[in-house]
Design an enzyme around this catalytic site. Structure first.
Site, PDB file in Angstrom:
ATOM      1  N   ASN A   6       0.863  -1.183   0.000  1.00 28.57           N
ATOM      2  CA  ASN A   6       0.000   0.000   0.000  1.00 28.57           C
ATOM      3  C   ASN A   6       0.899   1.232   0.000  1.00 28.57           C
ATOM      4  OD1 ASN A   6      -1.869   2.004   0.365  1.00 28.57           O
ATOM      5  ND2 ASN A   6      -2.099   1.641   2.564  1.00 28.57           N
ATOM      6  N   TRP A   7       0.950   1.910  -1.133  1.00 24.43           N
ATOM      7  CA  TRP A   7       1.870   3.056  -1.244  1.00 24.43           C
ATOM      8  C   TRP A   7       1.271   4.345  -0.691  1.00 24.43           C
ATOM      9  CZ3 TRP A   7       3.926   1.887  -6.879  1.00 24.43           C
ATOM     10  CH2 TRP A   7       4.811   0.801  -6.787  1.00 24.43           C
ATOM     11  N   LYS A   8       0.041   4.307  -0.223  1.00 28.32           N
ATOM     12  CA  LYS A   8      -0.603   5.514   0.333  1.00 28.32           C
ATOM     13  C   LYS A   8      -0.433   6.668  -0.667  1.00 28.32           C
ATOM     14  CE  LYS A   8       0.802   3.760   4.826  1.00 28.32           C
ATOM     15  NZ  LYS A   8       0.226   3.782   6.141  1.00 28.32           N
ATOM     16  N   HIS A  90      -9.452   1.242   4.534  1.00 22.03           N
ATOM     17  CA  HIS A  90      -8.178   1.447   5.228  1.00 22.03           C
ATOM     18  C   HIS A  90      -8.406   2.388   6.415  1.00 22.03           C
ATOM     19  CE1 HIS A  90      -4.077   2.669   6.097  1.00 22.03           C
ATOM     20  NE2 HIS A  90      -3.708   1.549   5.495  1.00 22.03           N
ATOM     21  N   GLU A  92      -6.813   4.798   7.520  1.00 19.97           N
ATOM     22  CA  GLU A  92      -6.592   6.225   7.221  1.00 19.97           C
ATOM     23  C   GLU A  92      -7.826   6.824   6.531  1.00 19.97           C
ATOM     24  OE1 GLU A  92      -2.843   5.742   5.217  1.00 19.97           O
ATOM     25  OE2 GLU A  92      -1.917   5.182   7.124  1.00 19.97           O
ATOM     26  N   GLU A 156      -5.524  -4.874  10.497  1.00 23.52           N
ATOM     27  CA  GLU A 156      -4.542  -3.814  10.680  1.00 23.52           C
ATOM     28  C   GLU A 156      -4.864  -3.050  11.964  1.00 23.52           C
ATOM     29  OE1 GLU A 156      -2.535  -2.786   6.716  1.00 23.52           O
ATOM     30  OE2 GLU A 156      -4.213  -1.428   6.982  1.00 23.52           O
ATOM     31  N   GLY A 162       2.028   2.549  10.660  1.00 23.79           N
ATOM     32  CA  GLY A 162       2.935   3.686  10.495  1.00 23.79           C
ATOM     33  C   GLY A 162       3.555   4.152  11.794  1.00 23.79           C
ATOM     34  N   SER A 192       3.174  -1.906  10.393  1.00 20.26           N
ATOM     35  CA  SER A 192       4.632  -1.866  10.587  1.00 20.26           C
ATOM     36  C   SER A 192       5.320  -3.202  10.284  1.00 20.26           C
ATOM     37  CB  SER A 192       4.971  -1.372  11.995  1.00 20.26           C
ATOM     38  OG  SER A 192       4.466  -0.062  12.182  1.00 20.26           O
ATOM     39  N   GLY A 213       2.755  -1.061   4.340  1.00 18.46           N
ATOM     40  CA  GLY A 213       2.728   0.358   3.993  1.00 18.46           C
ATOM     41  C   GLY A 213       4.144   0.883   3.796  1.00 18.46           C
ATOM     42  N   GLY A 214       4.656   1.545   4.822  1.00 17.26           N
ATOM     43  CA  GLY A 214       5.962   2.224   4.740  1.00 17.26           C
ATOM     44  C   GLY A 214       7.073   1.377   4.114  1.00 17.26           C
TER      45      GLY A 214
END
Ligand code: PEP
Length: 232
Positions: A6-8, A90, A92, A156, A162, A192, A213-214
């Protein structure tokens, strides 16, 4: 095992092209890999990953096919582009953009009906976990989804996204097993995930993959997470 990136709101078309060209060169046999770039980078990802086993998914999808919904993208639009699936719900989106269980359910339902693969995200906040409400939250979020061959759930925990705080393998296993009592679908872990904790998390019995993600923004760290996935 499914490993999704997931590149956000990172990686515009140029950065996406560079990443996908690098990803094409990697040996990732035996693991299903999905990249989820921002909307503007989907076309280049689809183009550059054509002919590989790597799938491209969007980070959201609307429940109507078209209409006065400024800023939204529909399932037929994604399919026209050659996109394989979409993330919905998600944390976010829930936290910053007012997504509710109901809107997430509508998005998931229409996307599946249209033929997209769907990754539906669920998970409790830190306060909810501290109050002992994890199972109630998961029950509420999962109960609006319907089992489908093209649906996976991503567990999640919001406190792990994150933040560098990863759920212990035991916490992940317990939550995944619980989700599977509610809905018979594969369950990915997200929060994470890094190259140095992926092995242990992915080794848990009910962990069927990861939503990263990150650590998915760097080709080397993402591919090393993919390589940590036990081969079936
Ligand atoms: C995510 O965005 O779904 C996620 C799990 O992020 P991170 O890996 O950065 O915690």
């Amino acid at each position: 095992m499914l490993i999704a990136a997931n590149w956000k709101m990172y990686n515009g078309p140029a950065a996406t092209a560079e990443f996908c060209l690098g990803l094409r060169e990697q040996e990732l046999d035996g693991v299903d890999v999905v990249v989820c770039p921002p909307f503007v980078s989907l076309a280049v990802a689809v183009q550059l990953l054509a002919g590989t086993e790597i799938a491209v998914a969007a980070q959201n999808v609307h429940w109507e096919d078209e209409g006065a919904f400024t800023g939204e993208i529909s399932a037929p639009m994604l399919l026209e582009l050659g996109v394989y699936g979409a993330i919905v719900g998600h944390s976010e989106r829930r936290q910053h953009f007012g997504e509710t269980d109901e809107s997430v359910a509508r998005r998931a339902h229409r996307a599946l009906e249209a033929g997209l693969f769907v990754i539906a995200c669920v998970g409790e906040t830190e306060q909810e976990r501290e109050r002992g409400e994890t199972e109630d939250v998961l029950r509420r979020q999962v109960s609006v989804l319907e089992a489908d061959d093209n649906l996976v759930v991503a567990y999640e925990p919001v406190w792990a996204i994150g933040t560098g705080k990863t759920a212990t393998p035991e916490i992940a296993q317990e939550a995944h097993a619980f989700v599977k009592t509610l809905l018979d679908v594969p369950v990915l872990y997200g929060g994470s995930v890094k190259p140095d904790n992926a092995d242990e998390l992915l080794a848990q019995q009910d962990v069927d993959g990861a939503l990263v993600g990150g650590a998915s923004l760097d080709l080397e760290s993402f591919t090393s997470i993919c390589r940590a996935a036990p081969r079936s």
